[in-house]
Design a protein around this motif. Structure first.
Motif, PDB file in Angstrom:
ATOM      1  N   MET A  90      -8.357   0.714   3.468  1.00  0.00           N
ATOM      2  CA  MET A  90      -8.695   1.013   2.074  1.00  0.00           C
ATOM      3  C   MET A  90      -9.867   1.978   1.945  1.00  0.00           C
ATOM      4  O   MET A  90     -10.480   2.076   0.875  1.00  0.00           O
ATOM      5  CB  MET A  90      -9.044  -0.293   1.337  1.00  0.00           C
ATOM      6  CG  MET A  90      -7.894  -1.267   1.225  1.00  0.00           C
ATOM      7  SD  MET A  90      -6.634  -0.694   0.074  1.00  0.00           S
ATOM      8  CE  MET A  90      -7.516  -0.743  -1.448  1.00  0.00           C
ATOM      9  N   TYR A 111       2.188   1.699  -3.387  1.00  0.00           N
ATOM     10  CA  TYR A 111       1.152   2.296  -4.251  1.00  0.00           C
ATOM     11  C   TYR A 111       1.102   3.811  -4.077  1.00  0.00           C
ATOM     12  O   TYR A 111       1.007   4.565  -5.057  1.00  0.00           O
ATOM     13  CB  TYR A 111      -0.198   1.657  -3.930  1.00  0.00           C
ATOM     14  CG  TYR A 111      -1.382   2.536  -4.219  1.00  0.00           C
ATOM     15  CD1 TYR A 111      -1.819   2.770  -5.528  1.00  0.00           C
ATOM     16  CD2 TYR A 111      -2.074   3.163  -3.181  1.00  0.00           C
ATOM     17  CE1 TYR A 111      -2.897   3.592  -5.782  1.00  0.00           C
ATOM     18  CE2 TYR A 111      -3.151   3.984  -3.429  1.00  0.00           C
ATOM     19  CZ  TYR A 111      -3.562   4.200  -4.737  1.00  0.00           C
ATOM     20  OH  TYR A 111      -4.628   5.026  -4.986  1.00  0.00           O
ATOM     21  N   LYS A 112       1.176   4.279  -2.839  1.00  0.00           N
ATOM     22  CA  LYS A 112       1.114   5.720  -2.572  1.00  0.00           C
ATOM     23  C   LYS A 112       2.277   6.442  -3.249  1.00  0.00           C
ATOM     24  O   LYS A 112       2.111   7.527  -3.842  1.00  0.00           O
ATOM     25  CB  LYS A 112       1.144   5.972  -1.058  1.00  0.00           C
ATOM     26  CG  LYS A 112      -0.157   5.643  -0.331  1.00  0.00           C
ATOM     27  CD  LYS A 112      -1.190   6.724  -0.589  1.00  0.00           C
ATOM     28  CE  LYS A 112      -2.411   6.542   0.294  1.00  0.00           C
ATOM     29  NZ  LYS A 112      -3.419   7.580   0.031  1.00  0.00           N
ATOM     30  N   TYR A 166       0.837  -1.208   0.000  1.00  0.00           N
ATOM     31  CA  TYR A 166       0.000   0.000   0.000  1.00  0.00           C
ATOM     32  C   TYR A 166       0.872   1.259   0.000  1.00  0.00           C
ATOM     33  O   TYR A 166       0.565   2.246  -0.682  1.00  0.00           O
ATOM     34  CB  TYR A 166      -0.920  -0.017   1.217  1.00  0.00           C
ATOM     35  CG  TYR A 166      -1.934   1.096   1.216  1.00  0.00           C
ATOM     36  CD1 TYR A 166      -2.982   1.123   0.293  1.00  0.00           C
ATOM     37  CD2 TYR A 166      -1.839   2.139   2.133  1.00  0.00           C
ATOM     38  CE1 TYR A 166      -3.904   2.144   0.290  1.00  0.00           C
ATOM     39  CE2 TYR A 166      -2.765   3.170   2.139  1.00  0.00           C
ATOM     40  CZ  TYR A 166      -3.798   3.164   1.212  1.00  0.00           C
ATOM     41  OH  TYR A 166      -4.714   4.183   1.211  1.00  0.00           O
ATOM     42  N   ALA A 175      -9.453  -5.383  -1.418  1.00  0.00           N
ATOM     43  CA  ALA A 175      -9.984  -4.242  -0.657  1.00  0.00           C
ATOM     44  C   ALA A 175     -10.971  -4.672   0.408  1.00  0.00           C
ATOM     45  O   ALA A 175     -11.063  -4.049   1.482  1.00  0.00           O
ATOM     46  CB  ALA A 175     -10.647  -3.249  -1.626  1.00  0.00           C
ATOM     47  N   PHE A 191      -9.196   4.607  -0.803  1.00  0.00           N
ATOM     48  CA  PHE A 191      -8.806   4.129  -2.136  1.00  0.00           C
ATOM     49  C   PHE A 191      -9.865   4.430  -3.208  1.00  0.00           C
ATOM     50  O   PHE A 191      -9.523   4.952  -4.283  1.00  0.00           O
ATOM     51  CB  PHE A 191      -8.505   2.625  -2.061  1.00  0.00           C
ATOM     52  CG  PHE A 191      -8.098   2.020  -3.368  1.00  0.00           C
ATOM     53  CD1 PHE A 191      -6.874   2.317  -3.942  1.00  0.00           C
ATOM     54  CD2 PHE A 191      -8.952   1.156  -4.049  1.00  0.00           C
ATOM     55  CE1 PHE A 191      -6.500   1.763  -5.155  1.00  0.00           C
ATOM     56  CE2 PHE A 191      -8.586   0.600  -5.255  1.00  0.00           C
ATOM     57  CZ  PHE A 191      -7.355   0.901  -5.813  1.00  0.00           C
ATOM     58  N   LEU A 229      -4.793  -3.999  -5.161  1.00  0.00           N
ATOM     59  CA  LEU A 229      -5.536  -3.406  -4.042  1.00  0.00           C
ATOM     60  C   LEU A 229      -7.046  -3.536  -4.242  1.00  0.00           C
ATOM     61  O   LEU A 229      -7.788  -3.724  -3.266  1.00  0.00           O
ATOM     62  CB  LEU A 229      -5.144  -1.934  -3.896  1.00  0.00           C
ATOM     63  CG  LEU A 229      -3.699  -1.662  -3.469  1.00  0.00           C
ATOM     64  CD1 LEU A 229      -3.415  -0.170  -3.459  1.00  0.00           C
ATOM     65  CD2 LEU A 229      -3.418  -2.261  -2.086  1.00  0.00           C
TER      66      LEU A 229
END
Length: 681
Positions: free
Chosen positions: A74, A38-39, A35, A67, A77, A63
């Motif tokens: 999440m 991903y950010k 995660y 989720a 997201f 993700l």
């Protein structure tokens, strides 16, 4: 080492995804690591949104798949995905835009986000110049709304989306407006949004300035049932072929219990699919749902007068106005002079224009308005200077207009048109006789006595209606042939209902309409006066509960009255009039085939060609080809002729003959023959 490290757990996303779905709590640390990754990739991607980031695409799909396992982590997201698509959809790379949409579709299918926000976003994304994306969004929108209303109608969501689509239909982007309209039409055809609000939203598309949107809306209201029927027939043929292939595979292979069970499962699955594809039997025209048909017809006619669209689009607008006028019995008097401008034999698609004139005719139109249409039609089509086909089309159009509005015809004009019953052209003759047949049923008094035919029992009851008159019946027509329920039997019904509590366990013999003898009353009804018949029919209709057998009796008797003579007279027989086939029932909307129905015999059909061939064979038997004439008719046939009647498997070895030899084979054969000759010397 690099390849082996990529297969380790934190970097192998498919394996990590599978493990997280099985045991989410044990892999929280690995999930948070991805995660954070991903950010970081998302911040880098936002600096250059036009580039394709494969790593970010894999992380987004990962993700979205897991989720539901970590709802707290999440929670932001879905909003991040929607924000990216909402504000940067025009600059995003096409592949990345499609990945983000797939992630939202996955989250929506899992129920993690509300449908309204996602669907509204997807409708806005229909403006993107990406055909593949639009196709994917269209499929998801229809499927999602269908799933929302699968168990019961969700009126709150439906109302919100319909209001949003109303704004989308007025969008300046032609593609988005057309796709939104296609969604609504598809949902209506699937019986999901088949309510009045949907239809009235689609009506607004009929006044769109975008031609594609206008044509799609007009096609929806006019209905293209032929195309739908062809598609359904092709689907049925595909299913039949599939069943045939399965059966053939089962018959050819070796029989076993496993294969038999598999065959039965496949057949049951095909039957289930066939049941699912069956449409509902109830089909209601969308034109009935329009709230203000008079206003819609007036606005559409004003648009028709000013439009500069192609002639095909104008025809569709004419058809829409004509159907609205005929279906809702509207008053739009300027529409008829507009149609008269196109009523010329040389006009393109003139038969459709004549059909629209028949659609727009109804009983409430003043006779002087529609009479001018009939006169224009007769003056331009039914004249001797035109061909027989043109005259037949004109007479057919007059018949269809008079079937909807009988007062459009006056006696003098009808007398002139009836004279064509003996025309040399068969098409004109049949069209004129069909007009006579129509007025035999509507108003026989307008015809000459010799054209009315033999009076029947049913013709005595025909009464022509005046303008604006409504035929209100106090009884079931033809009910006088049934017996009136007796008073003592009626008292038994009342006593049975009042003493139901006391005699609940006992049987009571009550009168039932099916107990009548079928042959009674058939002859006694003929002797009754019309007033007595009416009184008896009223008594039967009010005192009896009619069953299906009773209605069947009434229908049979009414059919007999159509052909039974009113007064049986002895004397000279009248010439039997030719029966003319009715194109359709009176009051129904006409079809194009009813006007284009022209009875014409081809000059060289098969019968005439065969007669000519046989006539030319007379006296030329000895020159006949193919079969030689035997001098002795009892003599035996040759082996060559016998071979023609033998089964193919008996003679197939001899059919090939000697194969052609190659040059090398000829050399070898020549050498062998020369050696053989030299040895013989």
């Amino acid at each position: 080492m690099g390849k082996r490290s990529n297969n380790q757990l934190p970097n192998n996303l498919p394996q990590l995804q599978n493990l997280i779905k099985k045991d989410p709590e044990s892999y929280v640390h690995e999930f948070l690591q991805q995660y954070r990754n991903y950010k970081t990739n998302l911040e880098i991607f936002q600096l250059k949104p036009g580039d394709c980031n494969k790593t970010l695409a894999d992380l987004v799909m990962f993700l979205a798949q897991v989720a539901q396992c970590y709802p707290d982590q999440m929670s932001d997201f879905p909003d991040e995905m929607k924000r990216l698509l909402q504000y940067q959809n025009t600059v995003l790379h096409p592949e990345m835009r499609q990945i983000f949409c797939r992630a939202l579709i996955l989250l929506r299918n899992k129920g993690l986000i509300s449908p309204i926000s996602v669907l509204e976003l997807f409708f806005e994304l229909l403006r993107c110049q990406d055909k593949q994306l639009r196709k994917m969004l269209f499929t998801h929108i229809v499927a999602d709304i269908k799933n929302i209303n699968s168990k019961s109608k969700n009126n709150k969501i439906n109302s919100t989306l319909q209001s949003f689509m109303y704004t989308m239909l007025r969008d300046n982007n032609a593609t988005a407006a057309k796709m939104s309209l296609d969604v609504m039409i598809q949902l209506y055809k699937k019986n999901i949004w088949n309510d009045a609000k949907t239809v009235n939203v689609i009506v607004t598309a009929c006044f769109s300035k975008i031609t594609k949107v206008l044509v799609a809306a007009l096609k929806f209201f006019l209905g293209r049932d032929e195309d739908d029927n062809e598609e359904s027939e092709s689907e049925d043929e595909g299913e039949k072929r599939t069943v045939g292939e399965i059966s053939l595979a089962y018959r050819i292979g070796k029989k076993s219990k496993k294969r038999t069970k598999r065959f039965e499962r496949a057949k049951s699955a095909l039957k289930k699919n066939k049941k699912k594809k069956k449409p509902e039997a109830f089909n209601f025209s969308a034109l009935h749902y329009i709230h203000d048909p008079q206003g819609v017809a007036e606005r559409l006619f004003q648009q028709l007068e000013k439009t500069t669209e192609r002639f095909e689009v104008k025809l569709m607008m004419m058809a829409m106005v004509a159907k609205l006028i005929g279906l809702h019995q509207l008053f739009l008097f300027n529409f008829y002079p507009f149609l008269q401008r196109f009523m010329q034999p040389h006009q393109k698609e003139v038969t459709k224009i004549l059909l629209f004139a028949a659609w727009s005719a109804h009983d409430l139109i003043p006779p002087e308005v529609i009479e001018s249409v009939v006169m224009t039609l007769v003056n331009n089509f039914v004249t001797e200077r035109n061909s027989g086909e043109v005259m037949a089309v004109g007479l057919n159009a007059v018949r269809e207009i008079c079937a909807q509005c009988p007062l459009a015809m006056n006696k003098d004009l009808l007398d002139d048109l009836v004279q064509y019953k003996s025309h040399k052209s068969k098409s004109v003759l049949m069209a004129s006789r069909s007009l006579i047949q129509l007025f035999k049923e509507l108003n026989p008094t307008m015809l000459h006595k010799k054209d009315r035919g033999r009076p029947t029992e049913a013709s005595k009851d025909i009464k022509p209606k005046a303008y604006g008159e409504l035929a209100v019946s106090e009884h079931v027509p033809g009910a006088e042939i049934l017996e009136v329920e007796a008073e003592d039997q009626q008292e038994e019904w009342e006593s049975a209902s009042s003493e139901e509590d006391d005699d609940g366990d006992e049987w009571i013999d009550v009168y039932h309409s099916s107990d009548d003898d079928e042959t009674q009353e058939a002859d006694t009804v003929k002797d009754l006066d019309p007033e007595e018949r009416r009184e008896k029919a009223v008594k039967v209709s009010t005192n009896r509960l009619l069953t299906q057998e009773d209605f069947e009796k009434i229908r049979k008797q009414q059919a007999i009255r159509q052909v039974e003579p009113a007064h049986a007279k002895t004397g000279k027989k009248r010439k039997k009039s030719q029966v003319v086939e009715k194109p359709h029932a009176i009051g129904e909307l006409a079809e194009l085939g009813h006007i284009e129905r022209v009875h014409k015999r081809r000059k060289h059909d098969r019968e005439s060609r065969m007669a000519t061939v046989l006539e030319g064979r007379v006296g030329r038997e000895k020159f006949g080809g193919g079969t030689k004439q035997k001098m002795n008719p009892h003599a035996s046939t040759t082996n060559k002729s016998k071979k023609k009647n033998k089964p193919f498997m008996m003679v197939k070895q001899k059919m090939g003959g000697k194969g052609k030899r190659s040059f090398r084979q000829k050399q070898i054969a020549l050498r062998d023959s020369l050696l053989k000759r030299s040895k013989a010397k």
